[in-house]
Enzyme design. Structure first.
Site, PDB file in Angstrom:
ATOM      1  CG  HIS A  98      -1.628   1.235   1.524  1.00 28.13           C
ATOM      2  ND1 HIS A  98      -3.415   0.952   1.063  1.00 28.13           N
ATOM      3  CD2 HIS A  98      -1.158   2.412   2.034  1.00 28.13           C
ATOM      4  CE1 HIS A  98      -3.411   2.307   1.359  1.00 28.13           C
ATOM      5  NE2 HIS A  98      -2.901   3.208   1.125  1.00 28.13           N
ATOM      6  CD  GLU A  99       1.586   3.306   3.832  1.00 27.14           C
ATOM      7  OE1 GLU A  99       1.956   4.995   3.003  1.00 27.14           O
ATOM      8  OE2 GLU A  99       1.271   3.878   4.924  1.00 27.14           O
TER       9      GLU A  99
ATOM     10  CG  HIS B  61       0.818   6.071  -0.651  1.00 29.27           C
ATOM     11  ND1 HIS B  61      -0.491   7.065  -1.002  1.00 29.27           N
ATOM     12  CD2 HIS B  61      -0.337   5.900   0.205  1.00 29.27           C
ATOM     13  CE1 HIS B  61      -1.603   6.648  -0.067  1.00 29.27           C
ATOM     14  NE2 HIS B  61      -1.659   6.041   0.681  1.00 29.27           N
TER      15      HIS B  61
ATOM     16  CD  GLU C 282      -5.177   5.882   0.701  1.00 27.60           C
ATOM     17  OE1 GLU C 282      -5.892   4.895   1.209  1.00 27.60           O
ATOM     18  OE2 GLU C 282      -4.819   6.703   1.149  1.00 27.60           O
TER      19      GLU C 282
END
Lengths: 502, 502
Positions: free
Chosen positions: A265-266, A269, A295
């Site tokens: 997830h990170e 980003h 997101e």
């Protein structure tokens, strides 16, 4: 000539604002990752000093003069230059609308409130937090009056995180999404398929998890020469320019999923920020455009890619090599286990299907609260009712209910919808990606994640903040924000996993 | 009343200068310890921005007005307040004397020169570095003319690191020290005692060294709640206030000494900064007073304590527990091995006896160079001649000779003497400490290092920069700087180890 020269002056000025932001960012990162305990107080003071310097730069008369000057020359500017001026103006006006002393009091109230929230959460006692939260909500209501609004007070707050999004629009898309998920969830609950995921809860050492996480991040295209991964209490991504984009995660030795999927997830980003082109430096546009679009990138990698069967077709054998726990597990069983649906109380632990319901609950509560339809004292009751209604679960105490997230304690009302917006944008992008690259699933199965990275870079990342979210999604997909594609995606994925009629 | 109020205003102003320094420090630490490679350029820009902000604060008209105001009220101020004003004034005047554009060009020349030095050192070719160094020396000579001097041009540079110290004084003490060490060294060379230290060069894993280093640092009194230890290319200490004082070291798996003694050394610096009292914050005096006094603390812990028999009487059994390499080694042999005298080419690897000769060589060279008695082109020859004369060794190439240290490449002329001054101050302090606490060696043997820490805190640390080095050593010991005690200390220690007539 005069305009060119003035533009260069302005870029130099904005560059200094960016550098100050970078300095604050590095210091914030250090606070979360490595700072010794006793430094807390001195460090808060330092952060306070830097933010007041940032405030001065953003609201100076110099900025006003730049804005006034360019007002008369907008037709001579490029798209990027126009966006740069608009961004500067928006920030200047937003900040200027709120009286400086009221804003300062708000910041102090927030920092006190964060400590109260921590204590309240630890003791499971909402009453400790209530008076602080009431103050913060009062501040927000007061600030909305300064800012002004057209349709709905809550629009003001949404605008802070997702420029241009409104309650009117969110009511439509979130309403549609909520109904579709609740319907699908009920079908899943009735399915005869029972998924086994106990093998994900055996012991996985921190070192092994760390190594595997780094391996996956490299495969995704995260550049370790322009970033690093560390451990912190809550995972986050932070960047200081586009050449130093760092992520953090948190390792749990009896949970294979948590650190891995938060890293992916990170990583989503971070890849966004690493891809920001150098040309945007010094324009104030050299970063992801909004929390919602951000997101979309993180959740795209985490779920659409990271929880797909194709992804694990290529990487599960590697996991099996590294983790003996998986030796006798089939790809099919692993895939199902990482996609198990379990309506739960905690947002950050939710599966891909129910996650958006957690967000919609928060959205509905914030909207009602800001508009005075409910008050702070009603929050625990309303929270529990909604969890019962949408997810069929009920918190046994406020720590696993209304106190679970820190967002409200630091005044971040309007932030939560970004997570669900990310899901919607992501599915819209997937739909377009499939048009452009029909064999994308084959590419994933072959481990060619670079194809996805390139598509996202060309369609999203390279624009930085030049286009606002609504413009951007239109440019990319030709369509406005819609829940349609995400609903289709969920129905397809979970009907397959849980063998439902579809 | 007016003075009180103005003092508060000034303290607020100085506080901001301190905060900006802290920000720069954290960012610098991050650069050396954790920054991803590709960030170098953007980070240099950030450091540049912050230092120019610092320059602005130090040279503003506001500072001038503060100085002018307090000029008339000096008799109403406390000792600390007077020191605060004097420090501010000194900095303001020093910086103002040099034309801003010349200083900027100097900074640019230094940053280019550092890269050239690195390349030259790698290739062992002084010629790559020579033109850069010539520029830097020219700048230094030019700056000295702006600053002005009374007796000797080099006094100007010494003053940057050790306020008030002069060539006249250093010629006396360093001359005496040099002759004494050369004499003692010749005796050592003639000794029949041969010391075995091969057991210190076996394999010691990084993790084991790290653990043991932390253990020793805690015993010394370094507070890990207000600091941390990391790895970097060259060891250093850096602090952001007194609650976050960090040290770094570098681990070599086949060398037990390097990381350990550099940790103890840096720990000495760090304890000094951790002990600075809160009351000095916002005065500009909340840090160690000079490089010489700082080195007195680090070298006191590293050598006088860390290389003493008493220290290892208590900690060697612990080392034996952790390192099987030492199982069959006696305390006596270990003590001798860590104190082996070997005239060598590299300063940072030198033993306690010959170390000061490395410094004196650099001092004599810098003094001659700045006064135009020799030129940059002569440096390799002069360097090699002096090493031959004082230490009896000769570099086979410039990398292990004149190119070994980076100090000249960034313009730090006048810095080297601090290391030898630290040795002298430290021995003077030891002499006084023995008067105050006659049983200090027993305390060390019992592991009560807290007694030493308390003495240093009460006599040195608690004053921060309130007293200048010459005042401070007089206050502590009642005597001026002298080489006498260090010479005595060396004679006694090495006569014992090498069984010399004494």
């Amino acid at each position: 000539m005069k305009v060119k020269q003035k533009l260069q002056e302005l870029k130099n000025y904005i560059k200094n604002m960016e550098l100050l932001d970078q300095a604050t960012g590095i210091i914030y990162w250090d606070m979360r990752v490595g700072m010794p305990k006793k430094a807390v107080e001195q460090r808060s003071e330092l952060i306070g000093y830097l933010s007041s310097e940032g405030y001065k730069l953003a609201t100076s008369n110099k900025v006003k003069r730049f804005i006034d000057f360019f007002e008369c020359y907008m037709d001579q500017l490029t798209v990027v230059e126009k966006a740069m001026i608009n961004e500067l103006k928006k920030k200047y006006e937003d900040v200027k609308k709120i009286p400086e002393d009221r804003y300062k009091e708000f910041v102090i109230a927030c920092s006190k409130s964060e400590a109260a929230w921590e204590a309240a959460k630890e003791k499971g006692d909402f009453e400790i937090f209530r008076p602080h939260l009431e103050k913060i909500v009062d501040f927000q209501r007061e600030f909305i009056e300064y800012k002004g609004y057209i349709d709905n007070k809550y629009d003001c707050l949404l605008d802070d995180y997702e420029r241009g999004i409104t309650v009117k629009r969110l009511d439509e898309v979130f309403g549609e999404l909520r109904d579709a998920i609740v319907k699908l969830l009920n079908k899943v609950k009735g399915s005869k398929i029972k998924i086994e995921d106990s093998f994900l809860k055996e012991k996985f050492t921190k070192e092994d998890q760390e190594e595997f996480g780094k391996f996956i991040l490299e495969e995704m295209g995260y550049d370790f020469q322009a970033g690093r991964i560390d451990e912190s209490v809550h995972p986050f991504t932070i960047n200081f320019g586009n050449r130093d984009v760092r992520i953090t995660t948190h390792y749990y030795e009896y949970d294979f999923r948590s650190a891995l999927f938060s890293s992916i997830h990170e990583g989503g980003h971070a890849i966004y920020e690493q891809d920001i082109p150098d040309e945007l430096i010094g324009t104030g546009l050299a970063t992801g455009v909004s929390m919602g679009i951000h997101e979309s990138q993180s959740r795209f990698y985490e779920n659409i890619i990271g929880r797909s069967k194709g992804f694990w077709k290529v990487f599960f054998p590697e996991a099996q090599k590294r983790f003996p726990q998986f030796r006798d597990i089939s790809l099919e069983d692993f895939y199902k286990a990482i996609n198990i649906v379990e309506p739960s109380l905690i947002r950050t632990e939710a599966d891909e299907l129910t996650y958006s319901l957690h967000i919609i609950i928060r959205y509905e509560i914030e909207k009602a609260l800001i508009n005075g339809i409910i008050e702070v004292k009603d929050l625990p009751r309303v929270w529990n009712e909604k969890y019962k209604e949408y997810l069929g679960v009920e918190p046994s105490n406020d720590s696993e209910g209304v106190l679970q997230d820190m967002h409200w304690s630091d005044g971040s009302f309007g932030y939560f919808p970004s997570y669900a917006l990310g899901n919607l944008y992501g599915a819209q992008m997937l739909n377009k990606m499939l048009e452009d690259l029909p064999n994308i699933y084959e590419e994933i199965e072959n481990g060619n994640l670079g194809v996805i990275h390139r598509w996202l870079n060309n369609n999203v990342h390279k624009y930085g903040s030049v286009y606002k979210p609504a413009e951007l999604i239109k440019i990319i997909t030709g369509q406005e924000l819609t829940a349609k594609y995400f609903i289709e995606y969920l129905n397809k994925k979970y009907s397959d996993i849980y063998q439902l009629d579809y």
